[in-house]
Every structure is written in C-alpha cells, then in structure tokens.
Scaffold this motif. Sequence first.
Motif, PDB file in Angstrom:
ATOM      1  N   SER A 294      34.095  44.980  48.991  1.00  0.00           N
ATOM      2  CA  SER A 294      32.774  44.404  48.701  1.00  0.00           C
ATOM      3  C   SER A 294      32.803  43.673  47.367  1.00  0.00           C
ATOM      4  CB  SER A 294      31.721  45.505  48.647  1.00  0.00           C
ATOM      5  OG  SER A 294      31.763  46.143  47.399  1.00  0.00           O
ATOM      6  N   SER A 295      32.097  42.564  47.358  1.00  0.00           N
ATOM      7  CA  SER A 295      32.091  41.769  46.144  1.00  0.00           C
ATOM      8  C   SER A 295      30.792  41.945  45.378  1.00  0.00           C
ATOM      9  CB  SER A 295      32.262  40.292  46.489  1.00  0.00           C
ATOM     10  OG  SER A 295      31.210  39.912  47.358  1.00  0.00           O
TER      11      SER A 295
ATOM     12  N   ASP B  45      29.826  34.884  44.627  1.00  0.00           N
ATOM     13  CA  ASP B  45      30.005  33.546  45.209  1.00  0.00           C
ATOM     14  C   ASP B  45      31.315  33.373  45.984  1.00  0.00           C
ATOM     15  OD1 ASP B  45      30.726  31.942  42.000  1.00  0.00           O
ATOM     16  OD2 ASP B  45      31.534  33.728  42.974  1.00  0.00           O
ATOM     17  N   ASP B  46      32.385  33.967  45.517  1.00  0.00           N
ATOM     18  CA  ASP B  46      33.647  33.734  46.230  1.00  0.00           C
ATOM     19  C   ASP B  46      33.856  34.784  47.306  1.00  0.00           C
ATOM     20  OD1 ASP B  46      35.785  35.229  43.745  1.00  0.00           O
ATOM     21  OD2 ASP B  46      33.644  35.358  44.048  1.00  0.00           O
ATOM     22  N   ASP B  47      34.224  34.308  48.448  1.00  0.00           N
ATOM     23  CA  ASP B  47      34.364  35.192  49.601  1.00  0.00           C
ATOM     24  C   ASP B  47      35.776  35.767  49.645  1.00  0.00           C
ATOM     25  OD1 ASP B  47      33.481  34.865  53.117  1.00  0.00           O
ATOM     26  OD2 ASP B  47      33.820  36.580  51.810  1.00  0.00           O
ATOM     27  N   VAL B  48      35.848  37.040  49.447  1.00  0.00           N
ATOM     28  CA  VAL B  48      37.153  37.680  49.350  1.00  0.00           C
ATOM     29  C   VAL B  48      37.742  37.940  50.728  1.00  0.00           C
ATOM     30  CG1 VAL B  48      38.402  39.606  48.367  1.00  0.00           C
ATOM     31  CG2 VAL B  48      36.325  38.784  47.281  1.00  0.00           C
TER      32      VAL B  48
ATOM     33  N   ARG C  96      37.138  47.957  47.164  1.00  0.00           N
ATOM     34  CA  ARG C  96      37.820  46.705  46.908  1.00  0.00           C
ATOM     35  C   ARG C  96      37.298  45.566  47.774  1.00  0.00           C
ATOM     36  NH1 ARG C  96      41.689  48.775  43.667  1.00  0.00           N
ATOM     37  NH2 ARG C  96      41.613  50.945  44.220  1.00  0.00           N
TER      38      ARG C  96
ATOM     39  N   PHE D  40      36.230  53.028  44.027  1.00  0.00           N
ATOM     40  CA  PHE D  40      36.011  51.586  43.898  1.00  0.00           C
ATOM     41  C   PHE D  40      36.225  50.913  45.236  1.00  0.00           C
ATOM     42  CE2 PHE D  40      37.907  47.375  42.730  1.00  0.00           C
ATOM     43  CZ  PHE D  40      36.705  46.796  42.328  1.00  0.00           C
TER      44      PHE D  40
ATOM     45  N   PRO E 188      33.433  38.678  36.160  1.00  0.00           N
ATOM     46  CA  PRO E 188      33.729  37.626  37.146  1.00  0.00           C
ATOM     47  C   PRO E 188      34.324  38.159  38.443  1.00  0.00           C
ATOM     48  CG  PRO E 188      34.516  36.994  34.977  1.00  0.00           C
ATOM     49  CD  PRO E 188      34.050  38.394  34.863  1.00  0.00           C
ATOM     50  N   TRP E 189      35.093  39.231  38.369  1.00  0.00           N
ATOM     51  CA  TRP E 189      35.727  39.709  39.605  1.00  0.00           C
ATOM     52  C   TRP E 189      34.727  40.410  40.524  1.00  0.00           C
ATOM     53  CZ3 TRP E 189      36.608  41.789  34.810  1.00  0.00           C
ATOM     54  CH2 TRP E 189      36.334  43.131  34.622  1.00  0.00           C
ATOM     55  N   LEU E 190      33.491  40.560  40.074  1.00  0.00           N
ATOM     56  CA  LEU E 190      32.467  41.129  40.958  1.00  0.00           C
ATOM     57  C   LEU E 190      31.404  40.105  41.326  1.00  0.00           C
ATOM     58  CD1 LEU E 190      31.953  44.656  39.388  1.00  0.00           C
ATOM     59  CD2 LEU E 190      33.178  44.090  41.454  1.00  0.00           C
ATOM     60  N   TRP E 191      31.660  38.854  41.025  1.00  0.00           N
ATOM     61  CA  TRP E 191      30.689  37.826  41.381  1.00  0.00           C
ATOM     62  C   TRP E 191      30.636  37.669  42.885  1.00  0.00           C
ATOM     63  CZ3 TRP E 191      31.743  33.379  37.337  1.00  0.00           C
ATOM     64  CH2 TRP E 191      31.333  33.834  36.079  1.00  0.00           C
TER      65      TRP E 191
ATOM     66  N   ILE F  45      39.790  35.118  52.452  1.00  0.00           N
ATOM     67  CA  ILE F  45      41.175  34.925  52.029  1.00  0.00           C
ATOM     68  C   ILE F  45      42.084  35.959  52.675  1.00  0.00           C
ATOM     69  CG2 ILE F  45      42.736  35.186  50.068  1.00  0.00           C
ATOM     70  CD1 ILE F  45      40.632  33.806  48.379  1.00  0.00           C
TER      71      ILE F  45
END
Lengths: 355, 149
Positions: free
Chosen positions: A303-304, A259-262, A301, A299, A254-257, A265
């Motif tokens: 890019s999603s 849909d949510d724009d990191v 951080r 890693f 889920p933390w690499l999905w 935020i």
Amino acid sequence: MKMMASTKKTDKNIQDFNYCDVCRRHHSQGRKHVYSRTHRDNINAIINKYGKKVKIAKPVLKHPVVESGVNDENFWCYFCGCEVKKHDTTTTSTMKYGGFFRHLASQEHRQKTFSYWWDNRIEKSLKNSFLLTQEDYGKYKKRLVDAVALWEASQQKIRSEPGTAKSSSDQSSLSETPANLGEPLPSSNLISNAQHQKVQKATRQVQDLQKKTSVKPNTKAMYTIEAHGENLTCVQLPKELGACGNVHTGATPPWLWKDDDVTDIAGASSSKQIGPTVEDLQKHKKQKTLPKGRVGADFDRGSSSADGEEWLPSFGRVWQVGRRWKPWQQKRKGKTKASAAQSRPDYNSEEVNGP
Amino acid sequence: MSYLLPRLTTKKEVDQAIRNTAELVLVLRFGREHDPVCQQLDDILSKTSNLLSKMAAIYIVDVDSIPVYTQYFDITLIPATIFFFNGQHIKVDYDRPDHTKFIGSFRNKQDFIDLVEVIFRGAMRGKVMVRSPIDPRNVPQYELLYKEI
C-alpha cells in the motif's frame, strides 16, 4: 530482702503509672521521668524537627509568597497535639505558610506551648521561636495583602497575553490549572510526595495543551539555510520550499506518496519473470524467527497510502526539550486508546485528550 | 569506487528500495560521483557492502537526480548517508546538529560497520532512534543554520 522487693512490686497499682506522650510509654517514675535520658532525647528531637520547620517558614513571614495552585498540606503541632493546615488556600492560589503562622500566633498554641515547656522542663530561651506575637502576625497580614494583589496582577498579565488567550477555552476544562506550573516550584522539597505528583500531572496537562495549541505537523517547519563543513561540498537547495515539508516537519515522506502506482510496476516486471512467483517462494522458504517488536514489523509494502499518522516516526523532539522516550510513550498510550475507540476517526484529538 | 555499488537514479527506484528492503538496514548515500569526500565514502561503503550483506543493503543516490528526496531530507552537505529499516527512517544521534543523516565520510570501515550493527540491533528491538557508537572525534564537524518556514 527479695521478698520485700517482690511485695513492693505488686504493691504498685495502676494509679502509680503515668503515660508520657513524648516517650509513648507508661512509667512509674513520676516527675523524675522528664529528666530521664530517653525523654530528654525525645524532646530534643521534637524541638529540632519542629525548629527546622519554623526556620524554613520564617523568611516567608517577611516576604509573603503567593503561588498558583492549591496546596492542602498539613503539619503536626507537637505542642498542641493536633494537625493544622499549613497553607492558606483559595480556589486557585496558595498563600504559603498562612495556616502555619496563624496557628503559631493563636492564643491556644501559646497556652499549650507554655504548659508543654513547663511539663517537660525545656529551656525557656527556645520557647519564643515557636511563638508568634500578634504584632508580627498583623504585619505579615498587611504584607500578604500586597503580595496577593501583585500575584493577581501577574495572573491578569499572563491571561491577557495572546498565546495563552487562544487556549483559554481549553484551560477552563482543566479546572484552574495554574499557568506557571511548567517551572519547577521553588519550595518543591517541602511539598509532600502526593502533592508533587499532582503538580507533575498538572504540568503534563499544560504541556499537552501547549502542544495541542501551538505545534502541529506542517505548521512549524524547518529547513537548512546555511551549511558549512570542513572539506564538504555544499549543495544548493531548490528555493521553493515549505509546500511539501521535509524530514524535520511532519511531512509525509516521498516513499509513501500516493501519486505513483507501485503495484503497476510490480505487475509489469512479473510478466517478464520466469519461474515461481514471490509468494510461492516465500511459502517454501524457511521463515526466520524475528522479534515482533522490531521496527516496521507490520509495514505494508504494497500500500502506498500514508493513512493517518501511522507512518510518523514514534519519537522526535530532536530539536525540542524533553526526554526521547517520552514522546514514544505518549504515542504508545495514544495508540492503545485509539485502537480501543476505533469508531472515532479523529485519532489526533484522541491522543491529546488521553493523558 | 561508486561503480561497485548499486545506483538509484529515479524517485521510483528509491521508493521501491525503501519499501521493499525487508529486515535489512537500508543505507542510502546521497552525493556526487566526482566529489572527493564522496569517493572516500564510496570506497568504505563498497568495501564493507559484502561484509554487511546480511545486515545492510547499500545504495548510491545522486543528490541532483532526485530533488524530491534531497529536499525532503534537507540535504545541504554531501555526502549524506541516511538509514532506513523496513520503510522507517532511522535517526542516529551523532553528537552533531543533524540526527537525520550522517554527513561526511566515515573515518574507517569499522566505524561504518559498527554504526550499521547498532542500527540493525536497535531496529530489531523496535528502536527508531539510536546513539551512534562512533567516537565523536571521528565524526566530521559541520555547522547548520536552520530557518523556520
């Protein structure tokens, strides 16, 4: 006296010396030599060594063994002084000890054995174990025909099974990789080292092939349906499962999905912040020296995207057989190859075709 | 004791925690506040969080609040403790059916400290799967029945 001895020595010319094949040296003892201790020891060693080989092969005479795969092992016949093929082979199968028995039954071997026994004064009772009568050999041949028929039938059966039929197109490229190499061979101790490695390689190919055909991320998923623990509370799981997969499958975490724009935020929170930005702070901060090989050293951080298989844990097989370091090495190998051929976008096929 | 530890309530927060915790072992405790075993575990976590501050960041997550994660990690028994390092999920061999998470409470603080240290050192050496240093007798027993989807 001394003089005489020295003249005696010089009197010997080259004709007086004989070469002993068994002891691998020249001697001037004539026939006496075969009774000498070293010669007897050497002969005993040969008889023991050869006898062991015969002893191992003898059960196969009554129950012929046919195996998949080609085994071109040779053996040394001490009596004939020549190397002979141990097994009879076709393009796909091996009749175990076929060559061995043929040689023991041959007329030439018979003659050579008789003369060897005569030359080296070996006990006659031992002779018969190194010879095979034509009768016995004929019987063996008959049994072998049955065994080959049986083996072919079993091969047909394996081929007709649906699991293997699917991958038959891949198998053709492997040029007759035997189907049952996954199991340890019963006579693996007899197989030479090089042969053994060859077999292992083929086994690996078969395993890779199986992996390619059957196990794919998101196809073979697992989830807990029942759990029980002492004093532990059981949580009821949501019913609709399988769409996303879980940690046991090859699902994207889920933390690499995407849909949510990191970044959004982070941007919003930075407007409230006072003082230097994180980048500025990082510049002035003393950088710790950390091991390069640590987990997630590169890693990203920000890019999603879960691009390709990169996020996948580099191990696995928790519920599968095999060593844990193996998939890690396989993955590594695949990775280096993928980076070498960057033009090819399909990483998966590269990895599988690699080893 | 759960009020002593930072709490993550939304998926976004958990995502952020997993992604942005750098060079530290991230410990996520999935459980419920009023569950007695969870309270025991929270006690151990809160008491060790300061000691482990250079090695680990510990967060508390409610199982019911983020079903996505509960489903992804296949959490059926609580408390379940999951470890990450630099955005990578770390598996630990506890001699139990599940390697992806620690289920139940630790016997004492030292067990948890040992485990975090092993994960940290392993991760620094590039290992994503480590063997638990905890005595198997101190790891809670449980049974899981899996089904293929």
